[in-house]
Each structure stands twice: as C-alpha cells, then as structure tokens.
Design a protein around this motif. Sequence first.
Motif, PDB file in Angstrom:
ATOM      1  N   ALA A 115       1.103  -1.305   0.037  1.00  0.00           N
ATOM      2  CA  ALA A 115       0.200  -0.047   0.382  1.00  0.00           C
ATOM      3  C   ALA A 115       1.000   1.096  -0.013  1.00  0.00           C
ATOM      4  N   ASP A 116       0.349   2.014  -0.546  1.00  0.00           N
ATOM      5  CA  ASP A 116       1.065   3.532  -0.777  1.00  0.00           C
ATOM      6  C   ASP A 116       1.920   3.588   0.752  1.00  0.00           C
ATOM      7  N   SER A 117       0.276   3.945   1.111  1.00  0.00           N
ATOM      8  CA  SER A 117       0.522   4.090   3.021  1.00  0.00           C
ATOM      9  C   SER A 117       2.122   3.925   3.736  1.00  0.00           C
ATOM     10  N   VAL A 118       2.215   2.498   3.322  1.00  0.00           N
ATOM     11  CA  VAL A 118       3.844   2.039   4.115  1.00  0.00           C
ATOM     12  C   VAL A 118       4.771   1.559   3.293  1.00  0.00           C
ATOM     13  N   LYS A 119       4.927   2.263   1.938  1.00  0.00           N
ATOM     14  CA  LYS A 119       5.922   2.363   0.702  1.00  0.00           C
ATOM     15  C   LYS A 119       6.998   2.437   1.408  1.00  0.00           C
ATOM     16  N   GLY A 120       8.432   1.448   1.438  1.00  0.00           N
ATOM     17  CA  GLY A 120       9.274   2.613   1.831  1.00  0.00           C
ATOM     18  C   GLY A 120       9.998   1.906   2.980  1.00  0.00           C
ATOM     19  N   ARG A 121       8.427   1.341   3.566  1.00  0.00           N
ATOM     20  CA  ARG A 121       8.438   1.020   5.626  1.00  0.00           C
ATOM     21  C   ARG A 121       8.869   0.532   5.768  1.00  0.00           C
ATOM     22  N   PHE A 122       7.839  -0.689   4.939  1.00  0.00           N
ATOM     23  CA  PHE A 122       7.151  -2.128   6.315  1.00  0.00           C
ATOM     24  C   PHE A 122       7.555  -2.931   4.520  1.00  0.00           C
ATOM     25  N   THR A 123       8.752  -3.745   5.226  1.00  0.00           N
ATOM     26  CA  THR A 123       9.083  -5.250   4.317  1.00  0.00           C
ATOM     27  C   THR A 123       7.996  -6.608   4.766  1.00  0.00           C
ATOM     28  N   VAL A 124       7.268  -7.177   3.545  1.00  0.00           N
ATOM     29  CA  VAL A 124       7.159  -8.924   3.413  1.00  0.00           C
ATOM     30  C   VAL A 124       8.007  -9.576   3.158  1.00  0.00           C
ATOM     31  N   SER A 125       8.564 -10.875   3.920  1.00  0.00           N
ATOM     32  CA  SER A 125       9.101 -11.865   3.121  1.00  0.00           C
ATOM     33  C   SER A 125       8.654 -13.367   4.132  1.00  0.00           C
ATOM     34  N   ARG A 126       9.358 -14.023   3.407  1.00  0.00           N
ATOM     35  CA  ARG A 126       8.951 -15.270   3.909  1.00  0.00           C
ATOM     36  C   ARG A 126       9.653 -16.495   3.766  1.00  0.00           C
ATOM     37  N   ASP A 127       9.507 -17.436   5.180  1.00  0.00           N
ATOM     38  CA  ASP A 127      10.012 -18.708   4.884  1.00  0.00           C
ATOM     39  C   ASP A 127       9.799 -20.208   4.314  1.00  0.00           C
ATOM     40  N   ASN A 128       9.424 -20.152   3.092  1.00  0.00           N
ATOM     41  CA  ASN A 128       8.948 -21.568   3.160  1.00  0.00           C
ATOM     42  C   ASN A 128       9.027 -22.687   4.248  1.00  0.00           C
ATOM     43  N   ALA A 129      10.196 -22.667   4.634  1.00  0.00           N
ATOM     44  CA  ALA A 129      10.578 -23.882   5.076  1.00  0.00           C
ATOM     45  C   ALA A 129      10.219 -24.052   6.313  1.00  0.00           C
ATOM     46  N   ARG A 130       9.717 -23.097   6.892  1.00  0.00           N
ATOM     47  CA  ARG A 130       9.570 -22.863   8.206  1.00  0.00           C
ATOM     48  C   ARG A 130       8.292 -22.556   7.965  1.00  0.00           C
ATOM     49  N   ASN A 131       6.807 -22.183   6.824  1.00  0.00           N
ATOM     50  CA  ASN A 131       5.973 -22.465   7.203  1.00  0.00           C
ATOM     51  C   ASN A 131       5.281 -21.164   7.373  1.00  0.00           C
ATOM     52  N   THR A 132       7.081 -19.933   7.442  1.00  0.00           N
ATOM     53  CA  THR A 132       6.275 -18.520   8.324  1.00  0.00           C
ATOM     54  C   THR A 132       6.135 -17.049   7.501  1.00  0.00           C
ATOM     55  N   LEU A 133       5.244 -16.357   7.412  1.00  0.00           N
ATOM     56  CA  LEU A 133       5.411 -14.634   7.388  1.00  0.00           C
ATOM     57  C   LEU A 133       6.321 -13.834   8.362  1.00  0.00           C
ATOM     58  N   TYR A 134       6.814 -12.533   7.250  1.00  0.00           N
ATOM     59  CA  TYR A 134       7.331 -11.503   8.521  1.00  0.00           C
ATOM     60  C   TYR A 134       6.172 -10.669   7.845  1.00  0.00           C
ATOM     61  N   LEU A 135       6.550  -9.788   8.885  1.00  0.00           N
ATOM     62  CA  LEU A 135       6.728  -8.649   8.321  1.00  0.00           C
ATOM     63  C   LEU A 135       7.312  -6.950   8.738  1.00  0.00           C
ATOM     64  N   HIS A 136       8.692  -6.695   8.475  1.00  0.00           N
ATOM     65  CA  HIS A 136       9.275  -5.786   9.031  1.00  0.00           C
ATOM     66  C   HIS A 136       8.298  -4.529   8.979  1.00  0.00           C
ATOM     67  N   MET A 137       8.372  -3.695  10.425  1.00  0.00           N
ATOM     68  CA  MET A 137       8.135  -2.201   9.800  1.00  0.00           C
ATOM     69  C   MET A 137       8.933  -1.326  10.779  1.00  0.00           C
ATOM     70  N   ASN A 138       9.669  -0.518   9.754  1.00  0.00           N
ATOM     71  CA  ASN A 138      10.174   0.609  10.157  1.00  0.00           C
ATOM     72  C   ASN A 138       9.542   1.941  10.328  1.00  0.00           C
ATOM     73  N   SER A 139      10.190   2.438  10.526  1.00  0.00           N
ATOM     74  CA  SER A 139       9.563   3.994  11.183  1.00  0.00           C
ATOM     75  C   SER A 139       8.583   4.330  10.932  1.00  0.00           C
ATOM     76  N   LEU A 140       7.761   3.847  11.980  1.00  0.00           N
ATOM     77  CA  LEU A 140       6.371   3.012  11.935  1.00  0.00           C
ATOM     78  C   LEU A 140       6.062   4.738  13.056  1.00  0.00           C
ATOM     79  N   LYS A 141       5.106   5.245  12.621  1.00  0.00           N
ATOM     80  CA  LYS A 141       4.116   6.240  12.716  1.00  0.00           C
ATOM     81  C   LYS A 141       2.665   6.162  13.783  1.00  0.00           C
ATOM     82  N   SER A 142       1.941   7.127  13.852  1.00  0.00           N
ATOM     83  CA  SER A 142       0.587   6.742  14.805  1.00  0.00           C
ATOM     84  C   SER A 142      -0.319   5.927  13.865  1.00  0.00           C
TER      85      SER A 142
END
Length: 124
Positions: free
Chosen positions: A61-88
């Motif tokens: 979404a435009d509201s999080v672009k450049g600040r959030f990164t989505v990734s996954r580890d298929n070997a661990r069946n795990t999804l991640y969301l790395h959130m930086n520069s968080l705002k209120s």
Amino acid sequence: QVQLVESGGGLVQPGGSLRLSCVASGFTFSNSWMYWVRQAPGKGLEWVATIMSDGTTTNYADSVKGRFTVSRDNARNTLYLHMNSLKSEDTAVYYCAKDVERDQIRGTPIVKYRGQGTQVTVSA
C-alpha cells in the motif's frame, strides 16, 4: 483446516521498528500468495502488503511503501512483516491472511482466512 497465528506486536515509539511473524498450517504454504492486512480503531480492513508464493514479487500500500517489508520462509511456513519508521497512523491490529480479493467498489480487501491478529500501537 487453515490456521494462521500472528505474533510480534506491541507498543513502540514513533520512528521505531517491529517485526511481525505469522506461522501457517493446514495448507500448502509454499504454494500460496500471502497477505498482511490491518484494521485501525473504528475503521475497516486495509490491505498492507502481498507476497507471491516464491517470495520473488511483493506489493505494498502507498501508506507503507518504503517503510514496511514483507518476506517469507517457506521452509518454516512463516510470513514476516518488517516495519520501520513507524507512525501513529500505523496503530492497528495486524492480520496475516490468505485468499484475499479486492472489493471492486469499495477498494477494500475481502479476506477468506486470517489469524487472530496482533496489536501494534505507535505512541510516545
């Protein structure tokens, strides 16, 4: 049956970072596009990010672009969301989701499967 279990939320100051995790079971994770959506207090669901099954393509979404990164580890069946520069305005319950479509009129996500959510609060 499909199970999605999120973790990693909490209280963080503006400008801070968090990493959310989602452990999936009950389906073939490595074959599935996965999503993060969120719901702020008093508002509807908002799509945040999408990642293809092999992790090679992501969208934000435009509201999080450049600040959030989505990734996954298929070997661990795990999804991640790395959130930086968080705002209120990032304060919300964050959900890991599967089988998400877009409501063509409202533009909001239609979610078939999601977890119980994890609360993220950004406040000084």
